[in-house]
Design a protein around this motif. Structure first.
Motif, mmCIF file in Angstrom:
data_model
loop_
_atom_site.group_PDB
_atom_site.id
_atom_site.type_symbol
_atom_site.label_atom_id
_atom_site.label_comp_id
_atom_site.label_asym_id
_atom_site.label_seq_id
_atom_site.Cartn_x
_atom_site.Cartn_y
_atom_site.Cartn_z
ATOM 1 N N ASN A 27 -7.305 -1.352 -1.901
ATOM 2 C CA ASN A 27 -7.310 -0.042 -1.243
ATOM 3 C C ASN A 27 -6.606 0.997 -2.105
ATOM 4 O O ASN A 27 -5.677 0.683 -2.843
ATOM 5 C CB ASN A 27 -6.584 -0.109 0.116
ATOM 6 C CG ASN A 27 -7.352 -0.907 1.149
ATOM 7 O OD1 ASN A 27 -8.565 -0.835 1.224
ATOM 8 N ND2 ASN A 27 -6.625 -1.669 1.958
ATOM 9 N N ASN A 28 -7.045 2.236 -1.980
ATOM 10 C CA ASN A 28 -6.361 3.375 -2.604
ATOM 11 C C ASN A 28 -6.062 4.381 -1.491
ATOM 12 O O ASN A 28 -6.973 5.045 -0.995
ATOM 13 C CB ASN A 28 -7.243 3.996 -3.686
ATOM 14 C CG ASN A 28 -6.501 5.059 -4.474
ATOM 15 O OD1 ASN A 28 -5.301 5.232 -4.325
ATOM 16 N ND2 ASN A 28 -7.210 5.791 -5.312
ATOM 17 N N ILE A 29 -4.792 4.448 -1.073
ATOM 18 C CA ILE A 29 -4.402 5.279 0.060
ATOM 19 C C ILE A 29 -3.470 6.378 -0.435
ATOM 20 O O ILE A 29 -2.420 6.085 -1.000
ATOM 21 C CB ILE A 29 -3.690 4.441 1.144
ATOM 22 C CG1 ILE A 29 -4.549 3.242 1.551
ATOM 23 C CG2 ILE A 29 -3.365 5.276 2.363
ATOM 24 C CD1 ILE A 29 -3.870 1.927 1.345
ATOM 25 N N GLU A 30 -3.857 7.642 -0.224
ATOM 26 C CA GLU A 30 -3.051 8.763 -0.702
ATOM 27 C C GLU A 30 -2.920 9.824 0.387
ATOM 28 O O GLU A 30 -3.906 10.195 1.027
ATOM 29 C CB GLU A 30 -3.672 9.396 -1.948
ATOM 30 C CG GLU A 30 -3.656 8.498 -3.177
ATOM 31 C CD GLU A 30 -4.059 9.243 -4.438
ATOM 32 O OE1 GLU A 30 -4.102 10.497 -4.392
ATOM 33 O OE2 GLU A 30 -4.325 8.582 -5.445
ATOM 34 N N ALA A 31 -1.709 10.318 0.577
ATOM 35 C CA ALA A 31 -1.442 11.477 1.435
ATOM 36 C C ALA A 31 -0.665 12.477 0.591
ATOM 37 O O ALA A 31 0.436 12.154 0.123
ATOM 38 C CB ALA A 31 -0.646 11.069 2.668
ATOM 39 N N LYS A 32 -1.225 13.666 0.388
ATOM 40 C CA LYS A 32 -0.596 14.617 -0.525
ATOM 41 C C LYS A 32 -0.728 16.052 -0.025
ATOM 42 O O LYS A 32 -1.706 16.415 0.632
ATOM 43 C CB LYS A 32 -1.238 14.517 -1.916
ATOM 44 C CG LYS A 32 -0.846 13.275 -2.695
ATOM 45 C CD LYS A 32 -1.345 13.351 -4.131
ATOM 46 C CE LYS A 32 -0.841 12.184 -4.962
ATOM 47 N NZ LYS A 32 -1.275 12.278 -6.371
ATOM 48 N N VAL A 33 0.274 16.831 -0.377
ATOM 49 C CA VAL A 33 0.198 18.286 -0.290
ATOM 50 C C VAL A 33 0.212 18.773 -1.728
ATOM 51 O O VAL A 33 1.206 18.582 -2.443
ATOM 52 C CB VAL A 33 1.385 18.866 0.509
ATOM 53 C CG1 VAL A 33 1.321 20.388 0.516
ATOM 54 C CG2 VAL A 33 1.386 18.337 1.933
ATOM 55 N N ASP A 51 -4.508 -5.864 -3.768
ATOM 56 C CA ASP A 51 -4.255 -4.979 -4.907
ATOM 57 C C ASP A 51 -4.376 -3.540 -4.404
ATOM 58 O O ASP A 51 -5.415 -2.905 -4.539
ATOM 59 C CB ASP A 51 -5.265 -5.259 -6.014
ATOM 60 C CG ASP A 51 -4.921 -4.561 -7.314
ATOM 61 O OD1 ASP A 51 -3.891 -3.870 -7.357
ATOM 62 O OD2 ASP A 51 -5.684 -4.697 -8.284
ATOM 63 N N ASN A 52 -3.301 -3.026 -3.803
ATOM 64 C CA ASN A 52 -3.334 -1.729 -3.141
ATOM 65 C C ASN A 52 -2.492 -0.691 -3.874
ATOM 66 O O ASN A 52 -1.429 -1.002 -4.403
ATOM 67 C CB ASN A 52 -2.823 -1.840 -1.703
ATOM 68 C CG ASN A 52 -3.737 -2.668 -0.829
ATOM 69 O OD1 ASN A 52 -4.948 -2.696 -1.041
ATOM 70 N ND2 ASN A 52 -3.173 -3.349 0.146
ATOM 71 N N THR A 53 -2.984 0.545 -3.884
ATOM 72 C CA THR A 53 -2.231 1.683 -4.400
ATOM 73 C C THR A 53 -1.940 2.618 -3.232
ATOM 74 O O THR A 53 -2.864 3.082 -2.551
ATOM 75 C CB THR A 53 -3.023 2.428 -5.482
ATOM 76 O OG1 THR A 53 -3.288 1.534 -6.572
ATOM 77 C CG2 THR A 53 -2.232 3.618 -5.998
ATOM 78 N N ILE A 54 -0.657 2.868 -2.986
ATOM 79 C CA ILE A 54 -0.228 3.657 -1.832
ATOM 80 C C ILE A 54 0.647 4.799 -2.347
ATOM 81 O O ILE A 54 1.722 4.555 -2.894
ATOM 82 C CB ILE A 54 0.555 2.784 -0.830
ATOM 83 C CG1 ILE A 54 -0.233 1.517 -0.487
ATOM 84 C CG2 ILE A 54 0.888 3.567 0.426
ATOM 85 C CD1 ILE A 54 0.608 0.441 0.168
#
Length: 206
Positions: free
Chosen positions: A47-53, A100-103
């Motif tokens: 997974n590729n999970i991103e929360a950004k401002v 194999d996750n990118t958070i």
């Protein structure tokens, strides 16, 4: 960039994944002279999970401002092989599980202000809301020592029985490769009436 405001409440930017991958492989054989049984279970979540401002955005709130990326994914792998014969029997089972996750959670090149509360930038793995229930996935039961809250559950069993020769082998391989990042970068301006928290936390277990 975008502009978001709450004059009397909170602002939350969130991204999360909650996947459950269940793999069950069972092999069995029986014969008078020679019996061979094998099973393999291969399981992977990426997974590729991103929360950004970002992008010169402006966020203003009277209360709490939260930017949070979280993962609640889990892998359950069960592999078993059993063989029985009068003369010779061989049973072998292999189970692999990989996460194999990118958070990532971040504020980049933007302005974030809380006039009456805190600002939080949070990234990490969190335990599933409810433990794994084997019966829901046609798995009769798991050994008592298995932590059903773990991110990876891998149970591999092999057995063989014969009068002359019997061999059983079980291999269990697990990879937990989470990349977790929480950041304020790119000349961002962050102001809070209370505290500012930037936290990356990886609580994954096998």
């Amino acid at each position: 960039g975008a502009s978001v405001g709450s004059q009397s409440g909170t602002v939350t930017v969130t991204a999360y994944a909650e996947n459950a991958l269940i793999g069950v492989a069972v092999g069995g054989s029986g014969a008078q002279s020679l019996a061979i049984a094998g099973s393999v279970s291969v399981n992977e979540i990426s997974n590729n999970i991103e929360a950004k401002v970002e992008g010169a955005s402006t966020v203003t709130a009277a209360g709490l401002v939260t930017v949070q990326a979280s993962d609640q994914s889990s892998v359950v792998a069960v592999a078993g092989a059993f063989a029985g014969a009068q003369t010779a029997a061989i049973g072998a089972a292999a189970g692999t599980a990989q996460l194999d996750n990118t958070i990532k959670a971040g504020i980049d090149n933007s302005t974030v202000t809380s006039t009456g509360g805190d600002v939080q930038v949070l990234a990490g793995y969190f335990e599933p809301l409810s433990p794994f229930q084997p019966s829901e996935y046609y798995v009769a039961s798991l050994p008592g020592s298995v932590d059903t809250d773990a991110q990876i559950i891998n149970v591999t069993v092999a057995g063989a029985g014969a009068e002359t020769f019997a061999a059983g082998a079980a291999i269990s391989l697990n990879w937990l490769r989470n990349s977790v990042e929480a950041s304020i970068t790119g000349g961002a301006h962050v102001t809070a009436h209370g505290g500012v928290t930037v936290q990356a936390d990886n609580k994954g277990s096998m």
